[in-house]
Design a protein around this motif. Sequence first.
Motif, PDB file in Angstrom:
ATOM      1  N   SER A  43     100.323  42.131  42.263  1.00  0.00           N
ATOM      2  CA  SER A  43      98.574  41.805  41.916  1.00  0.00           C
ATOM      3  C   SER A  43      99.274  40.939  40.770  1.00  0.00           C
ATOM      4  CB  SER A  43      98.527  42.834  40.475  1.00  0.00           C
ATOM      5  OG  SER A  43      97.626  43.861  41.695  1.00  0.00           O
ATOM      6  N   PHE A  44     100.265  40.989  40.433  1.00  0.00           N
ATOM      7  CA  PHE A  44     101.250  39.668  38.611  1.00  0.00           C
ATOM      8  C   PHE A  44     101.709  38.779  39.774  1.00  0.00           C
ATOM      9  CE2 PHE A  44     101.007  43.577  36.574  1.00  0.00           C
ATOM     10  CZ  PHE A  44     100.169  44.301  35.479  1.00  0.00           C
ATOM     11  N   VAL A  49      94.457  41.405  35.636  1.00  0.00           N
ATOM     12  CA  VAL A  49      94.780  40.123  35.990  1.00  0.00           C
ATOM     13  C   VAL A  49      94.073  39.298  36.007  1.00  0.00           C
ATOM     14  CG1 VAL A  49      96.807  40.537  37.346  1.00  0.00           C
ATOM     15  CG2 VAL A  49      95.016  40.253  38.379  1.00  0.00           C
ATOM     16  N   THR A  50      92.469  39.760  37.108  1.00  0.00           N
ATOM     17  CA  THR A  50      91.236  38.731  36.908  1.00  0.00           C
ATOM     18  C   THR A  50      90.300  39.407  36.191  1.00  0.00           C
ATOM     19  OG1 THR A  50      90.245  41.516  38.057  1.00  0.00           O
ATOM     20  CG2 THR A  50      91.026  39.388  39.278  1.00  0.00           C
ATOM     21  N   ILE A  59      99.011  35.612  40.242  1.00  0.00           N
ATOM     22  CA  ILE A  59      98.973  34.721  38.174  1.00  0.00           C
ATOM     23  C   ILE A  59     100.021  34.360  38.293  1.00  0.00           C
ATOM     24  CG2 ILE A  59      96.821  35.619  37.587  1.00  0.00           C
ATOM     25  CD1 ILE A  59      98.521  37.358  35.873  1.00  0.00           C
ATOM     26  N   ASP A  77      99.307  35.494  29.042  1.00  0.00           N
ATOM     27  CA  ASP A  77      99.066  33.934  28.826  1.00  0.00           C
ATOM     28  C   ASP A  77     100.982  33.886  28.208  1.00  0.00           C
ATOM     29  OD1 ASP A  77      96.930  33.346  28.843  1.00  0.00           O
ATOM     30  OD2 ASP A  77      96.554  33.172  27.010  1.00  0.00           O
ATOM     31  N   HIS A  99      91.277  40.490  32.116  1.00  0.00           N
ATOM     32  CA  HIS A  99      92.429  40.596  31.426  1.00  0.00           C
ATOM     33  C   HIS A  99      92.912  38.987  31.265  1.00  0.00           C
ATOM     34  CE1 HIS A  99      89.188  43.349  29.283  1.00  0.00           C
ATOM     35  NE2 HIS A  99      89.763  44.207  30.304  1.00  0.00           N
ATOM     36  N   ARG A 100      92.766  38.054  31.879  1.00  0.00           N
ATOM     37  CA  ARG A 100      94.099  37.256  32.188  1.00  0.00           C
ATOM     38  C   ARG A 100      94.511  36.238  30.987  1.00  0.00           C
ATOM     39  NH1 ARG A 100      97.789  34.857  33.087  1.00  0.00           N
ATOM     40  NH2 ARG A 100      98.118  33.525  33.820  1.00  0.00           N
ATOM     41  N   GLU A 101      94.035  36.739  30.362  1.00  0.00           N
ATOM     42  CA  GLU A 101      94.309  35.902  28.896  1.00  0.00           C
ATOM     43  C   GLU A 101      95.803  36.464  27.890  1.00  0.00           C
ATOM     44  OE1 GLU A 101      91.145  38.527  27.724  1.00  0.00           O
ATOM     45  OE2 GLU A 101      91.696  37.298  29.179  1.00  0.00           O
TER      46      GLU A 101
END
Length: 422
Positions: free
Chosen positions: A370-371, A148-149, A374, A156, A151-153
């Motif tokens: 973790s998810f 999540v930090t 975001i 999307d 490879h956040r994209e």
Amino acid sequence: MKSVAEICSDLIRFDTTNPGSGERPAAEYVATLLADAGLKPVVFESAPRRTTVVARVEGDSPDALLVHGHLDVVPADPAEWQMHPFSGEIVDDCVYGRGAVDMKGSCAMTIATVLDLQARGVRPKRDLVLAFLADEEATGDYGSRHAVTEHRELFDGVTEAISESGGFSVTSGDVRVYPIAVGERGTSWMELTAHGVAGHGSRPAVDNPVATLVHALSRVASYQWPVRLTPSVAALLENLSEVIGRPIDLDRLDEEAARLGALGTLFKGQIRNSANPTMLSAGYKVNVVPSTASAHVDGRYLPGLQEEFLATIDELLGPKITREFVNLEDAPAAPYPSAFFDELGAALVAEDPGARPVPYVMSGGTDAKSFARIGIKGYGFAPLMLRPDLDYFGMFHGKDERVPVEGLEFGTRVLTRLLTHA
């Protein structure tokens, strides 16, 4: 095309013990299956051999659903098992091995479902993001936190997620209750330290840190945490009251949990915070009073109760004990009631007309924490219809871990209903 049981067996045969040599072989296996089905998996590592796989399946709506699972497992001693824990053998229509329940079986259901959709050319009703993660059985630093930090994209458009520890059947008479997790208790893993005065063990101690620490741990271990009913747990109790045909006595929840057996396990560990001492370290010689002593405590707290939990811990420890967090994670909560919860329940009922979906709060934790960082709302939903005599909770981190083949097949049918317009 491989069956869900075969995929589960294959995954179990990869020894992905955490700590150990990493998840890479299992991740490469998953990536190959997905690539052969026409997807484009992204494979990345947070450290050598700590490997995660993410793939996106295009659907009819860009409003995406995340389906995530972890590839690592806890250790298993072969001497304690009937069969080798990494054999993946199928005996008595059950797949045996470490990770059968937690959670290579669930990963296999996801893979089998997606491979079937790809083979039949069926588009899901919304975009799917599939994540097969490293390091869930520790802190997630090498898995979901890294994902999540860094490879956040890849996530999307994701609004909700489903993963482990929900959607399994608990039989009560003629009713099968299916708890769907709408929250988790938060995690507070702490290292405690007591400082004192070193000296000879034969003399009166000036300030023995071992004694100070042991007394503090005794207070923590013996403390009776008060009942705190969060809205989701209160909703669970209301649903269970309807299932059993009588009100559950809210003033005697511990007795009710014991009386209700398997149904009681759904709320026994979810009605209060908890703190369990798990590790101790002090001294180096029997006749030397050391200058320090340390311990680790596994603390868990309900959604919204972190401040109350930590204040109580500090009061129990007293002024001579310092604490540092090994891992501190908030307690995530997903909307309930909600339209998505109703979708999850409808998929279960479509395959099992006797199903009774109920909200549930996990006593432990998953990568959903973790998810949640975001903004993704996580639900525990890895559907399994289980035999009434199978101790599902006992399978987690236990010996002779196994999952029924028919349960895995049921799960793939439920997932197909959830993910498509079927």
